[in-house]
Scaffold this motif. Structure first.
Motif, mmCIF file in Angstrom:
data_model
loop_
_atom_site.group_PDB
_atom_site.id
_atom_site.type_symbol
_atom_site.label_atom_id
_atom_site.label_comp_id
_atom_site.label_asym_id
_atom_site.label_seq_id
_atom_site.Cartn_x
_atom_site.Cartn_y
_atom_site.Cartn_z
ATOM 1 N N ARG A 93 17.332 -44.220 11.683
ATOM 2 C CA ARG A 93 17.111 -44.298 13.133
ATOM 3 C C ARG A 93 15.751 -44.935 13.414
ATOM 4 N N ALA A 94 14.724 -44.519 12.649
ATOM 5 C CA ALA A 94 13.374 -45.051 12.863
ATOM 6 C C ALA A 94 13.299 -46.528 12.480
ATOM 7 N N HIS A 95 13.909 -46.905 11.325
ATOM 8 C CA HIS A 95 13.944 -48.328 10.927
ATOM 9 C C HIS A 95 14.601 -49.154 12.038
ATOM 10 N N SER A 96 15.722 -48.632 12.554
ATOM 11 C CA SER A 96 16.494 -49.381 13.556
ATOM 12 C C SER A 96 15.722 -49.514 14.867
ATOM 13 N N ASP A 97 15.096 -48.430 15.321
ATOM 14 C CA ASP A 97 14.331 -48.482 16.573
ATOM 15 C C ASP A 97 13.203 -49.508 16.467
ATOM 16 N N SER A 98 12.466 -49.470 15.354
ATOM 17 C CA SER A 98 11.337 -50.390 15.199
ATOM 18 C C SER A 98 11.831 -51.826 15.076
ATOM 19 N N ALA A 99 12.918 -52.031 14.312
ATOM 20 C CA ALA A 99 13.430 -53.398 14.120
ATOM 21 C C ALA A 99 13.879 -53.996 15.451
ATOM 22 N N LEU A 100 14.488 -53.179 16.300
ATOM 23 C CA LEU A 100 14.936 -53.694 17.606
ATOM 24 C C LEU A 100 13.729 -54.126 18.446
ATOM 25 N N GLN A 101 12.676 -53.312 18.410
ATOM 26 C CA GLN A 101 11.466 -53.680 19.168
ATOM 27 C C GLN A 101 10.857 -54.971 18.646
ATOM 28 N N ILE A 102 10.779 -55.091 17.311
ATOM 29 C CA ILE A 102 10.201 -56.299 16.705
ATOM 30 C C ILE A 102 11.083 -57.514 17.014
ATOM 31 N N ALA A 103 12.403 -57.321 16.948
ATOM 32 C CA ALA A 103 13.326 -58.439 17.227
ATOM 33 C C ALA A 103 13.118 -58.942 18.657
ATOM 34 N N ARG A 104 12.973 -57.999 19.601
ATOM 35 C CA ARG A 104 12.763 -58.398 21.008
ATOM 36 C C ARG A 104 11.423 -59.105 21.179
ATOM 37 N N PHE A 105 10.412 -58.622 20.474
ATOM 38 C CA PHE A 105 9.091 -59.252 20.533
ATOM 39 C C PHE A 105 9.175 -60.686 20.002
ATOM 40 N N LEU A 106 9.832 -60.864 18.856
ATOM 41 C CA LEU A 106 9.922 -62.199 18.259
ATOM 42 C C LEU A 106 10.750 -63.142 19.128
ATOM 43 N N ALA A 107 11.792 -62.604 19.771
ATOM 44 C CA ALA A 107 12.696 -63.448 20.568
ATOM 45 C C ALA A 107 11.960 -64.111 21.729
ATOM 46 N N GLN A 108 10.879 -63.464 22.223
ATOM 47 C CA GLN A 108 10.159 -64.084 23.340
ATOM 48 C C GLN A 108 8.892 -64.826 22.870
ATOM 49 N N HIS A 109 8.678 -64.909 21.546
ATOM 50 C CA HIS A 109 7.478 -65.582 21.046
ATOM 51 C C HIS A 109 7.695 -67.104 21.002
#
Ligand SMILES: *Cc1c(COP(=O)(O)O)cnc(C)c1O
Length: 388
Positions: A260-276
Motif C-alpha cells: 500500500r505504501a509503495h503504491s501510494d508513493s509511486a502514484l504521487q511520484i508518477a503524477r509529479f513526473l507527468a507534469q514535469h
C-alpha cells in the motif's frame, strides 16, 4: 469464525509452534531428519506416514512459507523454490513435453525468453510471442498443441495490463493453462487465481522479501498442477533454503502494509513526473487511460511501486538524470524498501537488438524507478534536482 482477512492470514497462517513455545517462527537449518526406528524410516520414504525426510523437499520453515503464501494467493497448494527463475523453470519442466507449444507475452522478465529460446526448444518445445494487451493476437496464435500461456501483468517496465479473466477464458476454451507471474503486484494487490489463472509464479526476491536480502520463488495454484511441480523440485533440487524461507515468511507479515505504501508513493511520484517539463511520458498503471484504468481497478487493488518515464533527450538525458540522483540506488533490483533507478535499454533489456527493444517500447530515454519506502517528499525533491 468467518474466513480470515488477508492481513491476519499474512501474520498467522502456516506455522506450527514447536515444543519450545517460541513466539517468532523457528528456522530449521537441517539437511535431514531422523527416525525412531528402521520401520518408521521405511514408512516415511514410502509415503505411508507423512513427515519430514530431507530438506530438498520437506523442511518445516519452507513449508510454513509455502502455506502462508498459499493462503494469501487463495491457492490449494504452493511450493517454494530457490529463486523466481527456478519457479518458472520448474513449472515449465514439470508441465511441458516434446511437441507442446508455449505462448509467451513479449513483455516478460528477460531470462524467460532466454530459457525458452535457448533451452526448452532443444527439447522439442515450440514458442511464440504475443503482445500482452492484444487479446486478438493471443487468440490467433493459439494452436491445438498450446499447453501454456505465460504472462506478467502489469508488465515490466511499461506497466501494461491485460484482462486476466478474458485471457484465462481464451486459454481454457483451448484446453491450455494460464500462468501469471504475480511478482509486481503480489497477492496483496492482485490474486490471479481468483481471476481464472491456473498457476501463479513468484520471484519472492522482490516485494515478498521487500528489503533486498535474499533470492526466493514460489509456484501456487491447483493441487494437481502444483503436485507436478513439487515432484520436479523434489527430484531436480532447485529448493528454497530454510534461512531464505524464514526471511520471506517474515516478509509476508508486512507485505500488505508495504504494498500500500509503495503504491501510494509511486502514484504521487508518477503524477509529479507527468507534469514535469523534462518528462515526455510516464508509464504507470495508475495513469492509464480511462478504459484501461477501469480494467486495472477491477483486477488490482492498487497500482504497485514500479513506474517508468521517458526523457526527450534520449540516452544522454537518461544517464545524466540517473547519475544526479542522490537517494535512489542505481541497481536493476526492485521491490526493495530502498528506491532504485534503472536504465532498461542498457541493462535489463540490453541483450535485445535495437529493433526488438523498440518493438518492446524500450527507448534510450526510458528510466525505470522502483519506489521504496523512504519519505515521498525526499524522493520527489531528489527527482526534481536530478531533472533540473
Ligand atoms: C526478478 C524477476 C524474476 C526472476 O526472479 P529471480 O528471483 O531473480 O530469479 C521473474 N519475474 C519477474 C517479474 C521479476 O521481476
Amino acid at each position: 469464525m468467518s474466513e480470515l482477512d488477508f492481513a491476519t492470514l499474512a501474520i498467522r497462517q502456516g506455522y506450527l509452534r514447536t515444543g519450545e513455545q517460541e513466539h517468532s517462527e523457528a528456522i530449521f537449518p537441517t539437511s535431514s531428519f531422523v527416525y525412531e526406528s528402521a520401520a518408521q524410516a521405511a514408512a516415511r520414504f514410502s509415503g505411508e506416514q507423512p513427515g519430514n525426510i530431507y530438506s530438498r523437499f520437506t523442511n518445516p520453515t519452507v513449508r510454513a512459507f509455502e502455506q502462508r503464501l498459499s493462503a494469501l494467493e487463495g491457492a490449494e497448494r504452493c511450493v517454494a523454490t530457490a529463486s523466481g527463475m527456478a519457479a518458472i523453470h520448474s513449472t515449465f519442466s514439470a508441465l511441458l513435453k516434446a511437441g507442446d507449444h508455449v505462448l509467451c507475452s513479449r513483455s516478460v522478465f528477460g531470462s524467460v525468453p532466454i530459457l525458452l529460446n535457448k533451452y526448452f526448444v532443444k527439447f522439442g518445445i515450440e514458442v511464440d510471442y504475443v503482445v500482452l494487451t492484444d487479446l486478438n493476437d493471443w487468440r490467433t496464435k493459439l494452436k491445438a498443441n498450446t499447453r501454456l500461456l505465460f504472462i506478467e501483468s502489469p508488465s515490466n517496465p511499461l506497466g501494461e495490463v491485460v484482462d486476466i479473466r478474458a485471457l484465462a477464458e481464451l486459454a481454457h476454451a483451448n484446453s491450455s493453462l494460464l500462468i501469471v507471474d504475480n511478482c509486481f503486484c503480489t497477492p496483496a494487490l492482485q490474486q490471479p487465481l481468483k481471476l481464472g489463472a491456473d498457476l501463479v509464479v513468484h520471484s519472492a526476491t522482490k516485494y515478498i522479501d521487500g528489503q533486498g536480502r535474499c533470492l526466493g520463488g514460489a509456484v501456487a495454484g491447483a493441487a494437481v498442477l502444483v503436485d507436478e511441480v513439487y515432484g520436479f523440485i523434489r527430484s531436480a533440487g532447485p529448493s528454497l533454503s530454510p534461512f531464505n524461507a524464514w526471511i520471506l515468511l517474515k516478509g509476508l507479515e508486512t507485505l500488505e502494509l508495504r504494498m500500500r505504501a509503495h503504491s501510494d508513493s509511486a502514484l504521487q511520484i508518477a503524477r509529479f513526473l507527468a507534469q514535469h517539463p523534462a518528462v515526455a511520458k510516464v508509464y504507470y498503471p495508475g495513469l492509464a487511460e480511462a478504459s484501461t484504468l477501469e480494467l486495472i481497478k477491477r483486477q488490482q487493488s492498487a497500482y504497485g511501486g514500479v513506474l517508468s518515464f521517458e526523457l526527450a533527450g534520449g540516452k544522454n538525458a537518461a544517464w545524466q538524470c540517473i547519475d544526479r540522483l542522490k537517494i535512489f540506488s542505481i541497481t536493476a533490483n526492485l521491490g526493495d524498501a530502498k528506491s532504485t533507478v534503472t536504465h532498461p535499454a542498457s541493462t535489463t533489456h540490453g541483450r535485445l537488438s535495437e529493433a526488438e527493444r523498440l518493438q518492446a517500447g524500450i527507448s534510450e530515454g526510458l528510466v525505470r524507478l522502483s519506489i521504496g519506502l523512504e519519505s515521498v517528499k525526499d524522493l520527489q525533491q531528489d527527482l526534481q534536482q536530478a531533472l533540473a
